[in-house]
Motif scaffolding. Structure first.
Motif, PDB file in Angstrom:
ATOM      1  N   SER A  40       0.855  -1.179   0.000  1.00 46.53           N
ATOM      2  CA  SER A  40       0.000   0.000   0.000  1.00 46.53           C
ATOM      3  C   SER A  40       0.887   1.223   0.000  1.00 46.53           C
ATOM      4  N   ILE A  41       0.544   2.225  -0.808  1.00 49.01           N
ATOM      5  CA  ILE A  41       1.368   3.428  -0.843  1.00 49.01           C
ATOM      6  C   ILE A  41       0.649   4.594  -0.177  1.00 49.01           C
ATOM      7  N   ALA A  42      -0.451   4.341   0.483  1.00 46.63           N
ATOM      8  CA  ALA A  42      -1.165   5.431   1.132  1.00 46.63           C
ATOM      9  C   ALA A  42      -0.417   5.878   2.377  1.00 46.63           C
ATOM     10  N   GLY A  43      -0.357   7.197   2.578  1.00 44.14           N
ATOM     11  CA  GLY A  43       0.205   7.750   3.801  1.00 44.14           C
ATOM     12  C   GLY A  43       1.701   7.598   3.879  1.00 44.14           C
ATOM     13  N   GLY A  44       2.255   7.797   5.082  1.00 46.97           N
ATOM     14  CA  GLY A  44       3.674   7.598   5.306  1.00 46.97           C
ATOM     15  C   GLY A  44       4.463   8.878   5.204  1.00 46.97           C
ATOM     16  N   THR A  45       5.782   8.731   5.185  1.00 52.48           N
ATOM     17  CA  THR A  45       6.665   9.876   5.149  1.00 52.48           C
ATOM     18  C   THR A  45       7.398   9.938   3.835  1.00 52.48           C
ATOM     19  N   ALA A  46       8.080  11.030   3.601  1.00 50.44           N
ATOM     20  CA  ALA A  46       8.749  11.229   2.320  1.00 50.44           C
ATOM     21  C   ALA A  46       9.937  10.306   2.174  1.00 50.44           C
ATOM     22  N   GLY A  47      10.359  10.162   0.898  1.00 46.31           N
ATOM     23  CA  GLY A  47      11.571   9.427   0.614  1.00 46.31           C
ATOM     24  C   GLY A  47      11.396   7.936   0.558  1.00 46.31           C
ATOM     25  N   GLY A  48      10.152   7.441   0.636  1.00 42.52           N
ATOM     26  CA  GLY A  48       9.916   6.030   0.406  1.00 42.52           C
ATOM     27  C   GLY A  48       9.712   5.219   1.653  1.00 42.52           C
ATOM     28  N   SER A  49       9.861   5.787   2.848  1.00 37.84           N
ATOM     29  CA  SER A  49       9.726   4.987   4.051  1.00 37.84           C
ATOM     30  C   SER A  49       8.291   4.598   4.329  1.00 37.84           C
ATOM     31  N   GLU A  50       7.336   5.137   3.514  1.00 37.76           N
ATOM     32  CA  GLU A  50       5.952   4.791   3.731  1.00 37.76           C
ATOM     33  C   GLU A  50       5.582   3.444   3.134  1.00 37.76           C
ATOM     34  N   SER A  51       6.486   2.783   2.420  1.00 36.24           N
ATOM     35  CA  SER A  51       6.149   1.521   1.791  1.00 36.24           C
ATOM     36  C   SER A  51       5.670   0.527   2.830  1.00 36.24           C
ATOM     37  N   SER A  52       4.605  -0.204   2.479  1.00 32.83           N
ATOM     38  CA  SER A  52       4.154  -1.227   3.395  1.00 32.83           C
ATOM     39  C   SER A  52       5.128  -2.386   3.370  1.00 32.83           C
ATOM     40  N   VAL A  53       5.081  -3.184   4.410  1.00 26.70           N
ATOM     41  CA  VAL A  53       5.974  -4.323   4.524  1.00 26.70           C
ATOM     42  C   VAL A  53       5.543  -5.413   3.556  1.00 26.70           C
ATOM     43  N   LYS A  74      11.248   4.980  -2.771  1.00 25.18           N
ATOM     44  CA  LYS A  74      10.292   5.490  -3.753  1.00 25.18           C
ATOM     45  C   LYS A  74      10.943   6.556  -4.628  1.00 25.18           C
ATOM     46  N   LYS A  75      10.765   6.420  -5.939  1.00 25.56           N
ATOM     47  CA  LYS A  75      11.299   7.385  -6.888  1.00 25.56           C
ATOM     48  C   LYS A  75      10.278   7.622  -7.999  1.00 25.56           C
ATOM     49  N   VAL A  76      10.340   8.805  -8.612  1.00 20.10           N
ATOM     50  CA  VAL A  76       9.373   9.173  -9.648  1.00 20.10           C
ATOM     51  C   VAL A  76      10.085   9.766 -10.853  1.00 20.10           C
ATOM     52  N   LEU A  77       9.668   9.320 -12.036  1.00 21.03           N
ATOM     53  CA  LEU A  77      10.068   9.925 -13.302  1.00 21.03           C
ATOM     54  C   LEU A  77       8.799  10.355 -14.025  1.00 21.03           C
ATOM     55  N   VAL A  78       8.665  11.652 -14.289  1.00 17.15           N
ATOM     56  CA  VAL A  78       7.535  12.183 -15.053  1.00 17.15           C
ATOM     57  C   VAL A  78       8.040  12.534 -16.446  1.00 17.15           C
ATOM     58  N   ILE A  79       7.453  11.910 -17.466  1.00 16.64           N
ATOM     59  CA  ILE A  79       7.858  12.139 -18.854  1.00 16.64           C
ATOM     60  C   ILE A  79       6.759  12.929 -19.552  1.00 16.64           C
ATOM     61  N   GLY A  80       7.096  14.119 -20.010  1.00 18.92           N
ATOM     62  CA  GLY A  80       6.151  14.958 -20.731  1.00 18.92           C
ATOM     63  C   GLY A  80       6.429  14.928 -22.220  1.00 18.92           C
ATOM     64  N   LEU A  81       5.436  14.503 -22.997  1.00 18.65           N
ATOM     65  CA  LEU A  81       5.557  14.430 -24.458  1.00 18.65           C
ATOM     66  C   LEU A  81       4.723  15.557 -25.059  1.00 18.65           C
ATOM     67  N   ASP A 262      11.741   1.636  -5.969  1.00 21.04           N
ATOM     68  CA  ASP A 262      10.366   1.481  -6.455  1.00 21.04           C
ATOM     69  C   ASP A 262      10.049   2.693  -7.329  1.00 21.04           C
ATOM     70  N   TRP A 263      10.275   2.537  -8.632  1.00 23.78           N
ATOM     71  CA  TRP A 263      10.086   3.642  -9.567  1.00 23.78           C
ATOM     72  C   TRP A 263       8.635   3.722 -10.040  1.00 23.78           C
ATOM     73  N   LEU A 264       8.062   4.906  -9.944  1.00 24.37           N
ATOM     74  CA  LEU A 264       6.792   5.220 -10.587  1.00 24.37           C
ATOM     75  C   LEU A 264       7.109   6.082 -11.801  1.00 24.37           C
ATOM     76  N   ILE A 265       6.673   5.644 -12.974  1.00 25.77           N
ATOM     77  CA  ILE A 265       6.907   6.398 -14.204  1.00 25.77           C
ATOM     78  C   ILE A 265       5.566   6.901 -14.722  1.00 25.77           C
ATOM     79  N   SER A 293       3.047   3.833 -14.490  1.00 25.88           N
ATOM     80  CA  SER A 293       3.648   2.512 -14.631  1.00 25.88           C
ATOM     81  C   SER A 293       4.603   2.213 -13.485  1.00 25.88           C
ATOM     82  N   GLY A 294       4.574   0.970 -13.022  1.00 23.52           N
ATOM     83  CA  GLY A 294       5.490   0.554 -11.971  1.00 23.52           C
ATOM     84  C   GLY A 294       4.854  -0.456 -11.040  1.00 23.52           C
ATOM     85  N   ALA A 295       5.635  -0.929 -10.095  1.00 19.59           N
ATOM     86  CA  ALA A 295       5.173  -1.971  -9.180  1.00 19.59           C
ATOM     87  C   ALA A 295       4.065  -1.496  -8.257  1.00 19.59           C
ATOM     88  N   SER A 296       3.979  -0.191  -8.009  1.00 22.98           N
ATOM     89  CA  SER A 296       2.988   0.338  -7.071  1.00 22.98           C
ATOM     90  C   SER A 296       1.705   0.794  -7.748  1.00 22.98           C
TER      91      SER A 296
END
Length: 338
Positions: A40-53, A74-81, A262-265, A293-296
């Motif tokens: 679950s990616i709801a809530g938590g703190t910045a930098g990815g520590s909110e990932s559920s176990v 947690k990491k994010v890549l936003v691609i603008g076309l 955990d990349w979100l694209i 796109s991504g595992a989350s």
């Protein structure tokens, strides 16, 4: 294009459960041995520590409780076309964008600003998470902008967690000159190829957490030849940028820390087009797309309405940056596993 979509549909004896394809006989039951429970990616703190176990059946420490796996960063890549119509994207042979859609959630009917389909207006809505009535940009001169109360959400992410490494690499310079501020790296380059190569270098030599990219060649082709899936020069431009995106995706996967990330694209556009122009309110200009796109992410076509203002809000949720009601945003997070 998008033959891979058939792979995601429900097949006999299987259902899609919490983002994982499991036998129907296991629906509602505990995950089988060595099968991860969807995070679950709801809530938590910045930098990815909110990932559920993520727990694995049969692995229990003393006391009988399942042992947690290490949380992924947690990491994010936003691609603008820039200027990419969704029906042209579907018509093109864009194998890398196909793969991103196949590994995530997507919409081909996302809505852009209803009246002002200019680049400055669209990128402002994506970055700020609000419509033009709030951010004030209704032309490419940027007059009337209100980025004081409605700054780029990349800036808000930095203010919440200054440890985040943030970057904006664009072909169209006004995005960095007028809109993006308060982040670690702002780089404007002369070609789409340089957008890709600079991003690859950053992924190889740095440790970015939140990246925004803007590619401009597709919009150039639309203005020159026409914004239409029937215009070969336009779809070929999409395929050219798709190949450049492929080098970036390869660089992400080649990172020595990729297994711990955990990349979100996210992929979207500022506007569509009609004929060889844009700026109005026709469906060809206001209908855009969104890929998450991504595992989350959930998998498959998004059934609810999606909007241009949702893009960066989705990025913040993945990064664990809480959204304050005082920001008065119009967008909300979409496509993520809840």
């Amino acid at each position: 294009m998008f033959n891979v979509l058939n792979d995601w549909k429900k097949t006999a004896g299987s259902i899609l459960l919490a983002g994982l394809l499991v036998p129907a006989s296991l629906a509602g039951a505990a995950a089988p041995p060595e099968t991860s429970v969807a995070p679950s990616i709801a809530g938590g703190t910045a930098g990815g520590s909110e990932s559920s176990v993520v727990q694995h059946a049969g692995v229990k420490p003393e006391g009988g409780q399942a042992a947690p796996a290490a949380a992924k960063k947690k990491k994010v890549l936003v691609i603008g076309l820039d200027g990419t119509r969704p029906n042209a994207l579907q018509a093109a042979n864009a194998v890398n964008l196909d793969a991103l859609a196949a590994n995530g959630a997507y919409s081909w009917t996302t809505k852009a600003n209803s009246n002002y389909t200019w680049s400055a207006t669209g990128w402002s809505t994506i970055h700020t998470g609000v419509w033009y009535q709030k951010h004030g940009v209704t032309n490419n001169n940027w007059t009337g902008s209100k980025f004081g109360p409605y700054p780029s959400l990349m800036k808000r992410a930095e203010l919440y967690n200054p440890a985040l490494s943030t970057a904006s690499i664009v072909h169209w310079g006004p995005i960095n000159d007028k809109l993006v501020e308060g982040i670690d790296l702002e780089k404007t380059v002369a070609t789409d190829a340089e957008v890709a190569s600079n991003t690859v270098d950053l992924l190889k030599t740095g440790n970015p957490d939140f990246i925004f990219l803007q590619f401009d060649d597709i919009d150039h082709a639309g203005h020159t030849y026409g914004f239409s899936p029937k215009v070969s020069q336009y779809t070929k431009a999409i395929e050219g940028v798709d190949a450049q995106i492929g080098t970036i995706l390869d660089a992400i996967k080649a990172r020595s820390t990729y297994a711990q990330e955990d990349w979100l694209i996210l992929v979207s556009t500022d506007h569509g087009g009609k004929g060889t122009s844009h700026g109005g309110g026709s469906s060809e200009e206001t209908t855009i797309f969104l890929i998450a796109s991504g595992a989350s992410t959930v998998k498959g076509q998004l059934t609810g309405a999606t909007y241009q203002a949702d893009v960066m809000v989705t990025a913040l949720k993945h990064l664990g940056v809480p959204v304050s009601s005082s920001w008065n945003l119009d967008g909300r997070a979409v496509g993520l596993v809840q």
